[in-house]
Design a protein around this motif. Structure first.
Motif, PDB file in Angstrom:
ATOM      1  N   ILE A  27       0.899  -1.260  -0.020  1.00  9.79           N
ATOM      2  CA  ILE A  27       0.090   0.275   0.052  1.00  9.79           C
ATOM      3  C   ILE A  27       0.780   1.069  -0.152  1.00  9.79           C
ATOM      4  N   ILE A  28       0.677   2.127  -0.768  1.00 11.45           N
ATOM      5  CA  ILE A  28       1.500   3.475  -1.197  1.00 11.45           C
ATOM      6  C   ILE A  28       0.504   4.589  -0.728  1.00 11.45           C
ATOM      7  N   THR A  29       1.330   5.545  -0.153  1.00 13.05           N
ATOM      8  CA  THR A  29       0.496   6.853  -0.118  1.00 13.05           C
ATOM      9  C   THR A  29       1.657   7.744  -0.216  1.00 13.05           C
ATOM     10  N   GLY A  30       1.281   9.130  -0.070  1.00 15.47           N
ATOM     11  CA  GLY A  30       2.280  10.166  -0.314  1.00 15.47           C
ATOM     12  C   GLY A  30       3.418  10.145   0.871  1.00 15.47           C
ATOM     13  N   SER A  31       3.053   9.722   1.828  1.00 20.61           N
ATOM     14  CA  SER A  31       4.088   9.868   2.931  1.00 20.61           C
ATOM     15  C   SER A  31       4.512   8.661   3.538  1.00 20.61           C
ATOM     16  N   GLY A  32       4.280   7.490   2.632  1.00 18.85           N
ATOM     17  CA  GLY A  32       4.930   6.347   3.123  1.00 18.85           C
ATOM     18  C   GLY A  32       4.300   5.041   2.251  1.00 18.85           C
ATOM     19  N   ALA A  33       4.928   3.907   2.551  1.00 25.05           N
ATOM     20  CA  ALA A  33       4.472   2.759   1.757  1.00 25.05           C
ATOM     21  C   ALA A  33       4.730   1.424   2.819  1.00 25.05           C
ATOM     22  N   ARG A  68      -3.660  10.704  -3.703  1.00 20.94           N
ATOM     23  CA  ARG A  68      -3.912   9.146  -3.990  1.00 20.94           C
ATOM     24  C   ARG A  68      -3.364   8.279  -3.427  1.00 20.94           C
ATOM     25  N   ILE A  69      -4.002   6.834  -3.380  1.00 17.50           N
ATOM     26  CA  ILE A  69      -3.133   5.808  -2.694  1.00 17.50           C
ATOM     27  C   ILE A  69      -3.013   4.850  -3.819  1.00 17.50           C
ATOM     28  N   GLY A  70      -2.170   4.022  -3.659  1.00 17.51           N
ATOM     29  CA  GLY A  70      -1.902   2.966  -4.535  1.00 17.51           C
ATOM     30  C   GLY A  70      -1.781   1.471  -3.722  1.00 17.51           C
TER      31      GLY A  70
END
Length: 194
Positions: free
Chosen positions: A114-120, A155-157
């Motif tokens: 799970i990827i966010t703008g502040s960490g994964a 966004r999140i990935g």
């Protein structure tokens, strides 16, 4: 009295030798407004925001989030425009954890990232027993959940990594339903622990 005069004269000569000579220009005080140029990246990265290369070039999937309320715990579900569930996170309040579900053809093992703008973060993914897809279970007190996922902006990935797992990345807009489910689940967990 003569000694005093001699000592005073020697002291005056000593002080005179400390004065700058006429040939040396006086030093200027440093100017605090001097600009120093330091080469850096072409784009400015805001405080707390990390680059997310996994999401570069990945279009946001058209769809919407919905917040489902249930007795065992709430769920945030991302549904595409055809009405198909693509990703969900559900509170398993009895076990004090979140369940992440990615609706893809079943894969044997792998990691759910799970990827966010502040960490994964990556979590062990297992095939679901009752429906196609994979699932990962994460303790509700995991620091990634509270510091990165609950506060995600933009966004999140979600991607599967591993030898037999599909590698396509699902990019979705961040939504308040995610933070609501995480907050509700953490609250239930604390209430049950008390």
């Amino acid at each position: 009295m003569r000694r005093t005069v001699v000592l005073a004269g020697a002291a005056f000569i000593g002080l005179a030798s400390c004065a700058p000579s006429a040939d040396t220009p006086p030093t200027k005080p440093e100017d605090a407004s001097v600009t120093i140029s330091v080469p850096g990246p072409d784009r400015v990265i805001a405080s707390g925001i990390l680059p997310t290369p996994e999401l570069d070039g990945v279009a946001i999937t058209a769809g919407h989030w919905r917040h489902d309320v249930g007795p065992a715990g709430d769920a945030a579900v991302f549904v595409d425009t055809a009405g198909q569930t693509q990703f969900a996170l559900r509170c398993d309040s009895a076990r004090h954890r979140l369940l992440f579900v990615r609706a893809v053809p079943a894969a044997a093992g792998g990691m759910l990232k799970i990827i966010t703008g502040s960490g994964a973060a990556s979590f062990v993914a297992r095939p679901r027993a009752f429906a196609p897809g994979v699932m990962a279970a994460v303790p509700i007190d995991d620091s990634f959940i509270s510091t990165a996922l609950a506060r995600a902006k933009g966004r999140i990935g979600v991607m599967l990594t591993g030898s037999s797992a599909p590698g396509a990345t699902l990019a979705m807009p961040a939504d308040g339903a995610i933070a609501a489910v995480i907050g509700d689940c953490a609250g239930r967990s604390q209430a049950q622990s008390s």
